[in-house]
Design a protein around this motif. Structure first.
Motif, PDB file in Angstrom:
ATOM      1  N   ARG A   4      -9.073   4.478  -8.990  1.00  0.00           N
ATOM      2  CA  ARG A   4     -10.375   4.087  -8.438  1.00  0.00           C
ATOM      3  C   ARG A   4     -11.532   4.276  -9.410  1.00  0.00           C
ATOM      4  O   ARG A   4     -12.532   3.599  -9.314  1.00  0.00           O
ATOM      5  CB  ARG A   4     -10.642   4.842  -7.149  1.00  0.00           C
ATOM      6  N   ARG A  28     -11.689   1.280   1.079  1.00  0.00           N
ATOM      7  CA  ARG A  28     -10.623   2.169   1.548  1.00  0.00           C
ATOM      8  C   ARG A  28      -9.270   1.753   0.977  1.00  0.00           C
ATOM      9  O   ARG A  28      -8.522   2.574   0.469  1.00  0.00           O
ATOM     10  CB  ARG A  28     -10.572   2.167   3.073  1.00  0.00           C
ATOM     11  N   ARG A  29      -8.962   0.458   1.026  1.00  0.00           N
ATOM     12  CA  ARG A  29      -7.685  -0.048   0.519  1.00  0.00           C
ATOM     13  C   ARG A  29      -7.721  -0.277  -0.990  1.00  0.00           C
ATOM     14  O   ARG A  29      -6.684  -0.254  -1.646  1.00  0.00           O
ATOM     15  CB  ARG A  29      -7.314  -1.352   1.209  1.00  0.00           C
ATOM     16  N   PRO A  45      -0.440   3.855  -8.527  1.00  0.00           N
ATOM     17  CA  PRO A  45      -1.574   3.762  -7.600  1.00  0.00           C
ATOM     18  C   PRO A  45      -2.806   3.214  -8.306  1.00  0.00           C
ATOM     19  O   PRO A  45      -2.914   3.239  -9.533  1.00  0.00           O
ATOM     20  CB  PRO A  45      -1.798   5.218  -7.174  1.00  0.00           C
ATOM     21  N   THR A  56       0.843  -1.199   0.000  1.00  0.00           N
ATOM     22  CA  THR A  56       0.000   0.000   0.000  1.00  0.00           C
ATOM     23  C   THR A  56       0.878   1.249   0.000  1.00  0.00           C
ATOM     24  O   THR A  56       2.029   1.231   0.433  1.00  0.00           O
ATOM     25  CB  THR A  56      -0.918   0.040   1.233  1.00  0.00           C
ATOM     26  N   GLY A  57       0.300   2.339  -0.475  1.00  0.00           N
ATOM     27  CA  GLY A  57       0.993   3.626  -0.491  1.00  0.00           C
ATOM     28  C   GLY A  57       0.719   4.401   0.777  1.00  0.00           C
ATOM     29  O   GLY A  57       0.143   3.890   1.749  1.00  0.00           O
ATOM     30  N   ASP A  58       1.127   5.662   0.784  1.00  0.00           N
ATOM     31  CA  ASP A  58       0.954   6.521   1.951  1.00  0.00           C
ATOM     32  C   ASP A  58      -0.503   6.687   2.357  1.00  0.00           C
ATOM     33  O   ASP A  58      -0.807   6.886   3.523  1.00  0.00           O
ATOM     34  CB  ASP A  58       1.560   7.907   1.695  1.00  0.00           C
ATOM     35  N   ASN A  59      -1.411   6.603   1.395  1.00  0.00           N
ATOM     36  CA  ASN A  59      -2.831   6.784   1.699  1.00  0.00           C
ATOM     37  C   ASN A  59      -3.515   5.486   2.131  1.00  0.00           C
ATOM     38  O   ASN A  59      -4.713   5.465   2.346  1.00  0.00           O
ATOM     39  CB  ASN A  59      -3.555   7.378   0.489  1.00  0.00           C
ATOM     40  N   GLY A  60      -2.759   4.397   2.234  1.00  0.00           N
ATOM     41  CA  GLY A  60      -3.321   3.129   2.675  1.00  0.00           C
ATOM     42  C   GLY A  60      -3.984   2.316   1.589  1.00  0.00           C
ATOM     43  O   GLY A  60      -4.549   1.263   1.853  1.00  0.00           O
ATOM     44  N   ALA A  61      -3.940   2.782   0.340  1.00  0.00           N
ATOM     45  CA  ALA A  61      -4.547   2.058  -0.779  1.00  0.00           C
ATOM     46  C   ALA A  61      -3.490   1.235  -1.511  1.00  0.00           C
ATOM     47  O   ALA A  61      -2.303   1.555  -1.484  1.00  0.00           O
ATOM     48  CB  ALA A  61      -5.210   3.033  -1.749  1.00  0.00           C
TER      49      ALA A  61
END
Length: 155
Positions: free
Chosen positions: A110, A125-126, A107, A57-62
């Motif tokens: 979405r 969220r992920r 990333p 995952t990246g910094d945003n949790g995805a």
């Protein structure tokens, strides 16, 4: 075009694109993330011992495909197509010297992901899903006791 320190012009290119998966993709981070087990999903009563292999995952949790993963795949793709080692090292570098190409993380886009999928334990969220699996006993070639696991994957 940019100028280098000697004032000479050098070419720089930026390649962008969209990676589309044809099947579920798992790029693991090497973790056994127990927090994945708290997802709202239909688990059986014996799933408390399961392993949950998480996606990077990246910094945003995805979920994200690391640039290093993309770099390695492209390096190997060129080698298998007969590119000279000199070219491969020039573009990708070596352990002692960097190459000419920079790779950034990819990333999750979405807007291209379909809505939630309860059957695959979707986490909006992920941006990932869980897929169950079971380890096999090599001797008996049957499901091994207490070796249910889940891989998180990008859809």
């Amino acid at each position: 075009m940019y100028k280098n320190t000697e004032g000479c012009f050098i070419n720089r290119y930026r390649l962008t694109g969209v990676l589309t998966t044809l099947s579920p993709l798992h790029v693991g981070d090497g973790e056994n993330d127990e927090t994945l087990s708290t997802r709202h999903c239909r688990r059986g009563p014996d799933d408390h011992d399961s392993k949950y292999n998480s996606f990077v995952t990246g910094d945003n949790g995805a979920v994200v495909i690391p640039g290093s993963t993309l770099k390695g795949v492209l390096r190997e793709w060129l080698r298998r197509r007969g590119a000279s080692e000199e070219l491969v090292e020039s573009v990708f570098g070596t352990q002692k010297r960097g190459g000419k190409a920079e790779f950034h993380d990819a990333p999750l886009d979405r807007q291209h992901v379909l809505g939630g999928n309860d059957d695959r334990w979707w986490d909006a969220r992920r941006g990932g899903c869980l897929a169950p699996g079971v380890a096999l006993d090599a001797r008996t070639r049957t499901a091994a006791d207490h070796l249910l696991y889940y891989n998180e994957f990008a859809p």
